[in-house]
Structures are given as structure tokens and as C-alpha cells.
Write a protein that holds these residues in place. Structure first.
Motif, PDB file in Angstrom:
ATOM      1  N   GLY A   1       0.602  -1.215  -0.084  1.00 51.15           N
ATOM      2  CA  GLY A   1      -0.328   0.346   0.263  1.00 51.15           C
ATOM      3  C   GLY A   1       0.764   1.481  -0.349  1.00 51.15           C
ATOM      4  O   GLY A   1      -0.189   2.031   0.281  1.00 51.15           O
ATOM      5  N   TYR A   2       2.141   1.327  -1.041  1.00 50.04           N
ATOM      6  CA  TYR A   2       2.291   2.704  -0.465  1.00 50.04           C
ATOM      7  C   TYR A   2       3.688   2.412  -2.029  1.00 50.04           C
ATOM      8  O   TYR A   2       4.042   1.576  -2.809  1.00 50.04           O
ATOM      9  N   CYS A   3       4.623   3.339  -2.366  1.00 47.83           N
ATOM     10  CA  CYS A   3       5.295   3.253  -2.948  1.00 47.83           C
ATOM     11  C   CYS A   3       6.781   3.771  -2.827  1.00 47.83           C
ATOM     12  O   CYS A   3       6.830   4.708  -1.122  1.00 47.83           O
ATOM     13  N   GLU A   4       7.573   4.424  -3.829  1.00 47.71           N
ATOM     14  CA  GLU A   4       8.736   5.539  -3.148  1.00 47.71           C
ATOM     15  C   GLU A   4       8.390   6.440  -4.069  1.00 47.71           C
ATOM     16  O   GLU A   4       7.846   6.275  -5.426  1.00 47.71           O
ATOM     17  N   LEU A   5       8.571   7.737  -2.978  1.00 45.64           N
ATOM     18  CA  LEU A   5       8.519   9.380  -4.657  1.00 45.64           C
ATOM     19  C   LEU A   5       9.554   9.066  -5.784  1.00 45.64           C
ATOM     20  O   LEU A   5      10.773   8.394  -5.349  1.00 45.64           O
ATOM     21  N   GLU A   6       9.045   8.951  -6.873  1.00 49.12           N
ATOM     22  CA  GLU A   6       9.832   9.125  -8.168  1.00 49.12           C
ATOM     23  C   GLU A   6      10.469  10.731  -9.052  1.00 49.12           C
ATOM     24  O   GLU A   6       9.149  11.350  -8.950  1.00 49.12           O
ATOM     25  N   GLY A   7      11.308  10.861  -9.505  1.00 55.63           N
ATOM     26  CA  GLY A   7      11.467  12.017 -10.349  1.00 55.63           C
ATOM     27  C   GLY A   7      10.397  12.267 -11.007  1.00 55.63           C
ATOM     28  O   GLY A   7      10.421  13.047 -11.053  1.00 55.63           O
ATOM     29  N   ARG A   8       9.890  11.023 -11.874  1.00 53.92           N
ATOM     30  CA  ARG A   8       8.585  11.072 -12.984  1.00 53.92           C
ATOM     31  C   ARG A   8       7.510  11.798 -11.973  1.00 53.92           C
ATOM     32  O   ARG A   8       6.430  12.674 -12.714  1.00 53.92           O
ATOM     33  N   MET A   9       7.263  11.398 -10.256  1.00 57.84           N
ATOM     34  CA  MET A   9       6.306  12.371 -10.218  1.00 57.84           C
ATOM     35  C   MET A   9       6.565  14.059  -9.508  1.00 57.84           C
ATOM     36  O   MET A   9       5.487  13.854  -9.081  1.00 57.84           O
ATOM     37  N   LEU A  10       7.532  14.101 -10.236  1.00 53.71           N
ATOM     38  CA  LEU A  10       7.792  15.500  -8.911  1.00 53.71           C
ATOM     39  C   LEU A  10       7.315  16.997 -10.218  1.00 53.71           C
ATOM     40  O   LEU A  10       7.626  16.367 -11.208  1.00 53.71           O
TER      41      LEU A  10
ATOM     42  N   LYS B   1       7.123  12.835 -21.172  1.00 56.87           N
ATOM     43  CA  LYS B   1       6.335  12.012 -21.903  1.00 56.87           C
ATOM     44  C   LYS B   1       7.183  11.610 -23.016  1.00 56.87           C
ATOM     45  O   LYS B   1       7.735  10.073 -23.029  1.00 56.87           O
ATOM     46  N   GLU B   2       7.182  12.331 -23.566  1.00 56.48           N
ATOM     47  CA  GLU B   2       8.480  11.819 -24.877  1.00 56.48           C
ATOM     48  C   GLU B   2      10.253  11.234 -24.825  1.00 56.48           C
ATOM     49  O   GLU B   2       9.836  10.535 -25.181  1.00 56.48           O
ATOM     50  N   LEU B   3      10.021  11.884 -24.083  1.00 57.40           N
ATOM     51  CA  LEU B   3      11.280  11.393 -23.638  1.00 57.40           C
ATOM     52  C   LEU B   3      11.611  10.724 -22.422  1.00 57.40           C
ATOM     53  O   LEU B   3      12.557   9.923 -22.419  1.00 57.40           O
ATOM     54  N   ASP B   4      10.623  10.316 -22.029  1.00 51.99           N
ATOM     55  CA  ASP B   4      10.392   9.375 -20.441  1.00 51.99           C
ATOM     56  C   ASP B   4      11.135   9.722 -19.598  1.00 51.99           C
ATOM     57  O   ASP B   4      11.846   8.796 -19.187  1.00 51.99           O
ATOM     58  N   TYR B   5      11.248  10.646 -19.137  1.00 52.77           N
ATOM     59  CA  TYR B   5      12.602  11.531 -17.968  1.00 52.77           C
ATOM     60  C   TYR B   5      11.839  12.139 -17.510  1.00 52.77           C
ATOM     61  O   TYR B   5      11.005  13.457 -17.976  1.00 52.77           O
ATOM     62  N   PRO B   6      12.468  12.475 -16.236  1.00 52.33           N
ATOM     63  CA  PRO B   6      11.826  13.848 -15.018  1.00 52.33           C
ATOM     64  C   PRO B   6      12.942  15.250 -15.682  1.00 52.33           C
ATOM     65  O   PRO B   6      13.784  15.545 -15.699  1.00 52.33           O
ATOM     66  N   LEU B   7      12.272  16.007 -17.097  1.00 53.35           N
ATOM     67  CA  LEU B   7      13.095  16.947 -17.582  1.00 53.35           C
ATOM     68  C   LEU B   7      13.444  18.115 -16.634  1.00 53.35           C
ATOM     69  O   LEU B   7      12.492  18.364 -16.568  1.00 53.35           O
ATOM     70  N   MET B   8      14.752  18.712 -16.578  1.00 46.20           N
ATOM     71  CA  MET B   8      14.800  19.666 -15.826  1.00 46.20           C
ATOM     72  C   MET B   8      15.159  20.592 -17.313  1.00 46.20           C
ATOM     73  O   MET B   8      15.992  20.004 -17.603  1.00 46.20           O
ATOM     74  N   LYS B   9      14.630  22.032 -16.787  1.00 41.85           N
ATOM     75  CA  LYS B   9      14.455  22.927 -17.823  1.00 41.85           C
ATOM     76  C   LYS B   9      15.032  24.311 -17.483  1.00 41.85           C
ATOM     77  O   LYS B   9      14.020  25.177 -16.346  1.00 41.85           O
TER      78      LYS B   9
END
Lengths: 118, 118, 118, 118
Positions: free
Chosen positions: B75-84, B105-113
């Protein structure tokens, strides 16, 4: 019961240890100031509370240590293990245990220990 | 001004990058559930807000992603970069910049810009 | 070019900052002794080297600080930011920059800074 | 001996749990590629080996999972708990225990468990 059968008692201490190790290495290093310390305490306690076997957890961060570590130039410091006082009630099967982490001055070490079983 | 002189503009982007990298690697991996996600958002935003050059920061964690990642058994998960989703206004000298992190989504990556400078 | 157009130069500093922030908050807190310090240096440098824009990275951990922090009872300490000397060459488009982190005694702070652009 | 007296056996499982929790939350999230995975394994094992009660530790990271998680654009991924296979022999007083962490497909969970006591 054979001595080498793994019991609920064994597992409750194993699980309790996992939580303290996880908490410590997930959250120490977080930037913190006197203004933000309370939100960090709350988040740490809530975060670990979702894990298996945690019945109750309280987390308190030593304000005096935070104050004494604030950088003169930048006005914040990092959460250190020695600032943490953590109390956990863990349960596995029918066994309940209390474990804690608290700074031990004599050892100069943030000591994790088993307090009791009941 | 010579091209190789380091400017406030250079520094504001450097400092903004530091904050996003710090936030990501400090807090991803934290245990989280729908019940505790708000306290984690608050603590992350407050923690990073104490660091130099941060004028404003908002942190939001995607509830739908948390829900979809909750472990069936525990019933829990871990915080992932993609959730932020993180929005930061950083300031250095007279220069202000807005930077962000968001799942691409296109890069499947938590993009910083870098979003803008003003 | 308009002043508010984001350039390669802006991005190289943003990316370089991300790497330093990431490195710091991923690896500080790691248990370390004089026997294991070299493997930690190697792993940190290699880990960050896989990220975008990193042309070159060297990581060195101050043995004297490690020695002075070893716990008397347990013979190890934790990696602290102030123990780290990190040198990074970052590249974005045609722009190359050198950034670093090193303990600054005067500020009592592990200072991240831009060294040059070329 | 009274049932509520804390024993070496209790402590060996508590200490073993601490190590697994610490390892997990210190190192997951580290950037990794097939080129750098070995240095990360070595550093993790050596880092945890300096902590109290660790007699032996081996850490192996699943190359196939790393390969399958490599980002198409950027060629690296992050260390996840499910990639880790960790085996620890812990000792407290006269008691030795073996614990491990390994991905459990059925539970879709990086399961930490007690394997035996001797």
C-alpha cells in the motif's frame, strides 16, 4: 521450537532496524532551518509510517543543535543523524517492540537501540 | 565585458541547477502514500527554500502516478523523479530566472529545464 | 540576440549545477573509512559521469578529514560535503565550462562555484 | 531468562535490518550505466562493510534490469531497489545471522528477509 527457526520476535527487530536505517539515510543531508524544521519532522514521520510493521513513529529534531549548526553566511544547515530523536513501535505477528535512535554523547554517535519488547 | 567573465546570469542558472539536482537526489526514494504525499511536498519545498538564491519554490507530486505505483501488498510506493513537478524562481544579484522539473512523456524522463530569465 | 533568449552558455551552467547538487545529496551520508574511501571516490565520479553534459569529472575525498572524523568506538564516519573536492568539465552545444566544489574554510561551507568558461 | 530481556539474537537482527535499510536509501537513485555498474557495486559493499556487526557483504546489481531501464535518449538509468541483490552476514556477540534483499517478482517488491541464524 528449534533454535534456528525464525520467529516473529526475530522479524520485528529486523523490520524495526530497516526503518531506522532507511529513515537515517533517506533524510539526513536535507537542508533545514529553524523555520522549516517542523515540516521536516512531520514528513519524515509520515513517510516512514507507511512502511510495513510500523505501528507508531515520532520524530523530533533538536532545535538547539540546528541553531548551533546554522551557517553564519547562509543561515541554514543540514539535517544530521545526531539531531534526530526517533521513537518507533513496530509490530510483527503478535509481537510488538519499541526501538529508538538518539544521540549518545558518550559515544559521540547517533545510537539506534532496542528499548523493549511486549 | 569580456566573454569569459562570469556574470550574475551565469550564476543564477548554476545556482538554480544545484537546487534541482539537490532536491531530486535528496528526496526521491522516500516512502509515500496518498495519505502522506502532502506532508512530503511541503517538506521538500521548505527544505530547498532555505538554500541560497531561492526566491520561490513550489513542489507538487502527481497523485495519479503515486496511486498507480502503490504496491498491492504493502500500500505504498517510493517518490520517483517522474512524479515531481517543481517550479523555482532563483535570484543572483539583479538577475532572476525561472527553472522547472517536470516529467516529459516523449523523452520518458523527468526533465529539468530553464524556462525564462527576467 | 535578445537578452531573454536562453543560450548554450545558460544551459551549460544550469546542467553543471544540477550535477553538483545531485552528487552532493546522493552520496553524502555514505559510511566511509580510510580503507574504503577510494572505492567511494571512484563510484561517485563514475556515477555522475553518465549524466548529460559531463565531459570530465574528478572526485577526491579528503583523507585527513575522514581520519579526524572516525568514530573512536566504531572506526568509521560519514561522507560529508566538506570532505569533497569535485572538478567537472561540462559541455552544452559548443560551450564548455569548468565548475567545482571545495570546502571553503572562511565560509565554513562546501562551496560550489563556476571556475571558467571556454 | 525472562522473555522480555533483550538478547544478542534480537540485536543481530536489529543491526542487520539497519544495514539493509541504510544501503537501500543511501544508494538507490544513483545514476548508473552498464559501464559504471561494477564500481557502484564495489562502493556500496565497501561502504556498508565499515558499519558495526557486518561480517561479510556482497552486492550485485542486475545488469539485465539496468539494460532494460537505460533511457533511450540519455543512455543511463537510476539504481532501483529491485536491481539489488544483497547478502549480509551479521554478528552480534556470539550470534551470527544471514539476511538478504532480493527482488520478489510475485510481490513486485525488493524483499528484505532473514535467511538463517547460526
Amino acid at each position: 521450537m528449534a533454535e534456528n527457526t525464525i520467529t516473529d520476535r526475530d522479524n520485528v527487530f529486523f523490520e524495526a532496524g530497516i526503518k531506522l536505517g532507511a529513515l537515517y539515510h533517506q533524510f539526513t543531508g536535507s537542508p533545514v532551518s529553524l523555520r522549516t524544521v517542523e515540516s521536516l519532522e512531520t514528513a519524515i514521520a509520515q513517510s516512514i509510517s507507511v512502511q510495513p510493521c510500523v505501528e507508531k513513529i515520532t520524530v523530533s529534531i533538536d532545535r538547539d543543535m540546528v541553531r548551533s549548526k546554522l551557517n553564519d553566511e547562509f543561515g541554514y544547515c543540514e539535517l544530521e543523524g545526531r539531531m534526530l530523536n526517533v521513537q518507533i513501535d513496530a509490530k510483527y505477528g503478535s509481537v510488538m517492540a519499541h526501538v529508538s535512535m538518539e544521540f549518545n554523547k558518550e559515544l559521540d554517535y547517533p545510537l539506534m537501540k532496542i528499548d523493549k519488547i511486549y
